[in-house]
Design a protein around this motif. Structure first.
Motif, PDB file in Angstrom:
ATOM      1  N   ILE A   1       0.844  -1.206   0.000  1.00 21.70           N
ATOM      2  CA  ILE A   1       0.000   0.000   0.000  1.00 21.70           C
ATOM      3  C   ILE A   1       0.874   1.249   0.000  1.00 21.70           C
ATOM      4  N   LEU A   2       0.658   2.112  -0.978  1.00 23.85           N
ATOM      5  CA  LEU A   2       1.306   3.422  -1.023  1.00 23.85           C
ATOM      6  C   LEU A   2       0.306   4.450  -0.528  1.00 23.85           C
ATOM      7  N   VAL A   3       0.709   5.245   0.461  1.00 26.80           N
ATOM      8  CA  VAL A   3      -0.188   6.213   1.088  1.00 26.80           C
ATOM      9  C   VAL A   3       0.303   7.628   0.786  1.00 26.80           C
ATOM     10  N   SER A   4      -0.622   8.478   0.420  1.00 34.39           N
ATOM     11  CA  SER A   4      -0.320   9.881   0.136  1.00 34.39           C
ATOM     12  C   SER A   4      -1.338  10.743   0.885  1.00 34.39           C
ATOM     13  N   PRO A   5      -1.253  10.800   2.217  1.00 31.23           N
ATOM     14  CA  PRO A   5      -2.328  11.391   3.019  1.00 31.23           C
ATOM     15  C   PRO A   5      -2.504  12.889   2.759  1.00 31.23           C
TER      16      PRO A   5
ATOM     17  N   LEU B   1       3.286   8.164  -8.552  1.00 35.59           N
ATOM     18  CA  LEU B   1       3.171   6.716  -8.504  1.00 35.59           C
ATOM     19  C   LEU B   1       4.392   6.094  -9.173  1.00 35.59           C
ATOM     20  N   PRO B   2       5.119   5.241  -8.480  1.00 36.58           N
ATOM     21  CA  PRO B   2       6.292   4.587  -9.073  1.00 36.58           C
ATOM     22  C   PRO B   2       5.898   3.619 -10.177  1.00 36.58           C
ATOM     23  N   LYS B   3       6.903   3.067 -10.818  1.00 40.73           N
ATOM     24  CA  LYS B   3       6.693   2.121 -11.905  1.00 40.73           C
ATOM     25  C   LYS B   3       5.846   0.944 -11.445  1.00 40.73           C
ATOM     26  N   GLY B   4       4.938   0.508 -12.296  1.00 46.57           N
ATOM     27  CA  GLY B   4       4.041  -0.592 -11.972  1.00 46.57           C
ATOM     28  C   GLY B   4       2.603  -0.178 -12.197  1.00 46.57           C
ATOM     29  N   THR B   5       1.703  -1.079 -11.873  1.00 47.25           N
ATOM     30  CA  THR B   5       0.273  -0.795 -11.980  1.00 47.25           C
ATOM     31  C   THR B   5      -0.307  -0.701 -10.587  1.00 47.25           C
TER      32      THR B   5
ATOM     33  N   ARG C   1     -10.129   2.231  -9.708  1.00 51.14           N
ATOM     34  CA  ARG C   1      -9.587   2.046 -11.053  1.00 51.14           C
ATOM     35  C   ARG C   1      -8.102   1.696 -10.973  1.00 51.14           C
ATOM     36  N   LEU C   2      -7.603   1.075 -12.042  1.00 50.34           N
ATOM     37  CA  LEU C   2      -6.184   0.799 -12.171  1.00 50.34           C
ATOM     38  C   LEU C   2      -5.489   1.967 -12.861  1.00 50.34           C
ATOM     39  N   ILE C   3      -4.280   2.288 -12.397  1.00 48.32           N
ATOM     40  CA  ILE C   3      -3.499   3.383 -12.972  1.00 48.32           C
ATOM     41  C   ILE C   3      -2.079   2.877 -13.201  1.00 48.32           C
ATOM     42  N   GLU C   4      -1.507   3.240 -14.341  1.00 48.35           N
ATOM     43  CA  GLU C   4      -0.113   2.914 -14.587  1.00 48.35           C
ATOM     44  C   GLU C   4       0.784   3.915 -13.860  1.00 48.35           C
ATOM     45  N   GLY C   5       1.887   3.422 -13.313  1.00 45.90           N
ATOM     46  CA  GLY C   5       2.805   4.259 -12.565  1.00 45.90           C
ATOM     47  C   GLY C   5       3.745   5.046 -13.460  1.00 45.90           C
ATOM     48  N   GLU C   6       4.847   5.501 -12.851  1.00 47.42           N
ATOM     49  CA  GLU C   6       5.812   6.386 -13.518  1.00 47.42           C
ATOM     50  C   GLU C   6       5.141   7.674 -13.980  1.00 47.42           C
ATOM     51  N   GLN C   7       4.247   8.178 -13.134  1.00 48.49           N
ATOM     52  CA  GLN C   7       3.591   9.440 -13.443  1.00 48.49           C
ATOM     53  C   GLN C   7       3.101  10.074 -12.145  1.00 48.49           C
ATOM     54  N   THR C   8       2.849  11.369 -12.219  1.00 44.44           N
ATOM     55  CA  THR C   8       2.256  12.106 -11.113  1.00 44.44           C
ATOM     56  C   THR C   8       0.795  12.360 -11.449  1.00 44.44           C
TER      57      THR C   8
END
Length: 808
Positions: free
Chosen positions: A565-569, A586-590, A598-605
């Motif tokens: 789990i990645l948390v961004s409070p 979000l780092p690399k990955g889905t 929903r699913l989001i692809e990483g390597e993006q803000t």
């Protein structure tokens, strides 16, 4: 001269390391790991870690010190040689060069006498004494007292990992710790507790060079081999704590608990702050004017499923008006004219008298653990340089470990320097209740994992209120608390500084936070076990997993909570329409966006606005999150397991369970259950493997609720190969929920969600056996309703099922 450590020695060392668990540490390193050259001595502990000692008297410390308690590791492969007046020690990762006979001194700041070379991402890096570690990723500090925003950022002590690729643990006797103290040795035991002793050479240098590059997890894993593990706290410590610095009477405490129960708030811990005792900063005697029957009160709280802790400020010792004063004075052989016994916990006579006469008496009344709220003199008067914080933590924790074997040792205290991770749990102190303080705490909490201090407990809501009580700030702080190690609300005794969350006008949202915390407990507790096994704390920075991504260092407001789990409070106030803007990298990955389903692809803000009821957190694709159903407390184990199955990839998890509050977890009193997700072109399958292991009191059977996230309406659901209709579909969230009656935990369970593509064939050729109708949520209908979409499900003689969506 050339020395080569043989493969046989290496293998024997591995066996020794496995046999010598950290629970029984041995500070004596294997002689094969030690290289002595005059006044210098080097111990090769791992391929990346070398101990460096220098003593002009040639007295080298072989006893445990505050940070390092075990040096008996498997001897790694290394070679030594002398060439051109230099001693070389080479491992698979490092090369140490020492000018034979020269002094080692950090003030020289030169590689001429001593240096270590290594490669970091293919680049040569050289360390030498006194070199500044400008890229150190930091550790933590003693307290956040008076904290507002990040005003203590520059005061964080160095950690054991650095972006530069190397770090130093300095156990030199004269090196100053963050609280002004120094380190000492442990020597002979007092009633089973390793006791403080002066170093053999007060002017010696004692460093541990750690050259792990960017393999931060390996550095931390090796650190706990020498420094000891993070003990697993009792499970109740991870639940909700009610705490308030306020002069609560016995009647007030009864009312508090009754109101908490009336409002259906799960809770496990009740704190009694310092007003429980007679007036004064330090106290040991119940104030019977406000708590006339403490034993009865604590017994009643236990009956409600609560654990109880008392706050202590021990610095002033024991005054003559305290209960048991005369007995303590006589035990210590003091004059009858003495009217105060000073606090000298390093004195074994004082320790025995204090605990035998006072501490044990309170524990017999039902006190479950102690809050050591040390704020006074930081070092001992009797033993200059000895940290009062560290020493109190060491003694109280180990006394509980040895004398209350029916439970896990736990104290609530401030950071006392390196080695404090062995005594959970931390109390971060009296912050100001501002958004700035809240914003700093995710970074502060995750960064403490760099010294394995993985259980910081903050004052949720802030300690000192500024202005009026802010329900929105309380909500956002509580949301962060859900995804922090310890979940405890607290505040100062100020007018309007409310911590009874049921008094807030946004109480329904606050209650959602508490319920979410308890829902996630199986995942949290499994992560706590992982912290014990590996040293990797529940909250950890992103750069543990993505060390070569610049953003993982820059995004301080984000962190990993466990492995998945990645948390961004949200830590800022709402800007418009009760929504707050937040950017998350979000780092690399889905990743599965929990708020948006929903699913989001990483390597993006990503940028989004979050409503008051939304906590930005993201789960790795393929993950299975084990959860609890609704629970009042953690006193008993739930007989239902909820599994949240994240789409996007195949994956697995291991659910860890044990007795919850015994020390059996260090042996073999626990179970693991492996749960996997596999995928096909038309199905998702969750397989729950038979439970492995055993412990006293474990449940024999449980119900399962399996929630497939990110789904469309399935055509068929099977459990263990049999078609079932015990499932529903929520079109809004895209969730298929399958319920399964109690099954023996030692039996496998397989849940198969299928999507059929087969065209419906003529009933006469396949002998249709039945025809059933369902609405779009999967609820069976007696007959389709005119004007509404429905699903027809036909079963054929060959056992196959076909489904067709029909629009009337």
């Amino acid at each position: 001269m050339k020395k080569i450590v043989s493969l046989l020695t290496l293998l024997v060392g591995c066996v020794v390391q496995l046999a010598a668990a950290v629970e029984s540490p041995n500070p004596q390193a294997d002689p094969e790991a030690i290289v002595t050259s005059g006044r210098a001595r080097f111990t090769v502990l791992t391929p990346e870690m070398i101990r460096i000692q220098y003593s002009t008297t040639k007295k080298f410390e072989d006893r445990a010190t505050f940070a390092v308690i075990n040096r008996r590791l498997a001897v790694p492969r290394y070679t030594t040689r002398e060439e051109g007046g230099y001693l070389y020690i080479e491992t698979d990762k490092l090369t140490l060069r020492y000018k034979v006979g020269s002094a080692i001194n950090p003030t020289m700041k030169s590689p001429n006498n001593l240096n270590i070379t290594m490669k970091v991402n293919g680049v040569n890096v050289t360390w030498y004494p006194g070199k500044e570690d400008a890229l150190n990723l930091k550790g933590t500090r003693r307290t956040l007292d008076g904290g507002s925003g990040d005003n203590y950022r520059n005061d964080l002590e160095d950690g054991i990992i650095s972006r530069g690729g190397w770090a130093i643990i300095d156990e030199s006797p004269r090196t100053t710790r963050g609280d002004g103290s120094t380190t000492f040795a442990f020597d002979k035991q007092v009633d089973g507790i390793d006791w403080v002793a002066k170093p053999v050479d007060a002017n010696a240098y004692d460093w541990y060079f750690m050259g792990y590059g960017h393999d931060y997890k390996k550095a931390i894993g090796d650190y706990i081999k020498i420094a000891g593990r993070q003990p697993l706290p009792p499970i109740y410590a991870l639940g909700y704590w009610y705490s308030k610095y306020q002069r609560y009477t016995q009647s007030d405490f009864l009312s508090l608990v009754n109101e908490i129960q009336k409002n259906k708030i799960p809770i496990d811990v009740m704190i009694m702050d310092m007003d429980w005792h007679l007036d004064g900063w330090t106290g040991w005697t119940w104030n019977k004017d406000i708590i006339p029957n403490p034993t009865g009160l604590i017994r009643w709280m236990h009956d409600q499923g609560l654990k109880v802790s008392l706050n202590l400020h021990p610095a002033d010792g024991v005054a003559s008006y305290e209960e048991h004063f005369s007995e303590m004075r006589d035990d210590m052989g003091l004059s009858t004219s003495v009217d105060r016994i000073p606090w000298e916990l390093e004195d074994s006579t004082f320790y025995r008298a204090m605990f035998d006469r006072i501490i044990r008496d309170r524990e017999k009344q039902g006190v479950d653990f102690w809050w050591l709220d040390w704020q006074q003199n930081l070092t001992s008067d009797a033993t200059p340089g000895l940290s009062e914080t560290f020493w109190c933590n060491h003694v109280f924790f180990n006394d509980m470990r040895l004398n209350r074997k029916d439970r896990r040792p736990m104290i609530f205290h401030r950071w006392g320097g390196m080695g404090s991770h062995r005594y959970p749990i931390g109390f971060s102190g009296d912050t100001y209740g501002t958004y700035g303080s809240l914003t700093f705490q995710p970074y502060f909490t995750a960064t403490a994992s760099n010294v394995c201090f993985g259980y910081w407990g903050h004052d949720i809501g802030g300690h000192l209120q500024i202005g009026e009580t802010n329900p929105e700030l309380m909500l956002r702080w509580l949301q962060f608390g859900v995804f922090s190690p310890i979940f405890r609300t607290h505040g100062a005794s100020q007018a309007g500084n409310e911590r009874r969350i049921w008094k807030y006008d946004n109480f329904p949202l606050l209650l959602e936070c508490v319920n979410l915390r308890y829902e996630l407990m199986p995942y949290i507790y499994t992560a706590a076990r992982q912290a014990y096994d590996t040293g990797i704390s529940i909250c950890r920075p992103l750069y543990y997993e993505w060390p070569e991504e610049n953003e993982s260092y820059r995004q301080e407001g984000e962190y990993m909570f466990g492995d998945d789990i990645l948390v961004s409070p949200v830590t800022t106030a709402a800007e418009d329409a009760e929504k707050t803007f937040r950017r998350t990298w979000l780092p690399k990955g889905t990743w599965y966006d929990v708020c948006r389903h929903r699913l989001i692809e990483g390597e993006q803000t990503i940028s989004d606005f979050y409503a008051m009821n939304e906590i930005p957190y993201f789960i790795k694709a393929g993950t299975i999150i084990p959860c609890n159903p609704h629970m009042d407390n953690l006193k008993t184990q739930a007989e239902e397991l909820v599994l949240k199955v994240v789409p996007g990839a195949e994956g697995s998890t291991v659910l860890y369970e044990d007795e919850g509050d015994t020390q059996g977890y260090m042996e073999d009193a626990y179970t693991n259950t492996t749960i996997t997700q596999t995928m096909g072109t038309d199905r998702r399958i969750v397989s729950i493997s038979p439970r492995e292991g055993a412990y006293k009191g474990m449940i024999e059977a449980r119900k399962y609720t399996v929630m497939f996230l990110g789904e469309t309406m399935p055509d068929c659901v099977k459990v263990d190969g049999q078609v079932v209709d015990t499932w529903t579909f929520d079109e809004t969230t895209g969730t298929v929920t399958v319920t399964i009656d109690k099954r023996n935990c030692n039996q496998p369970v397989n849940i198969d969600v299928q999507h059929w593509t087969e065209q419906i064939q003529d009933a006469t050729t396949r002998n249709m056996q039945s025809e059933r109708f369902f609405d779009m949520q999967g609820r069976e209908l007696a007959r389709p309703e005119i004007g509404h979409p429905y699903i027809v499900r036909r079963t054929w003689s060959d056992g196959n099922i076909t489904t067709q969506k029909v629009i009337q």
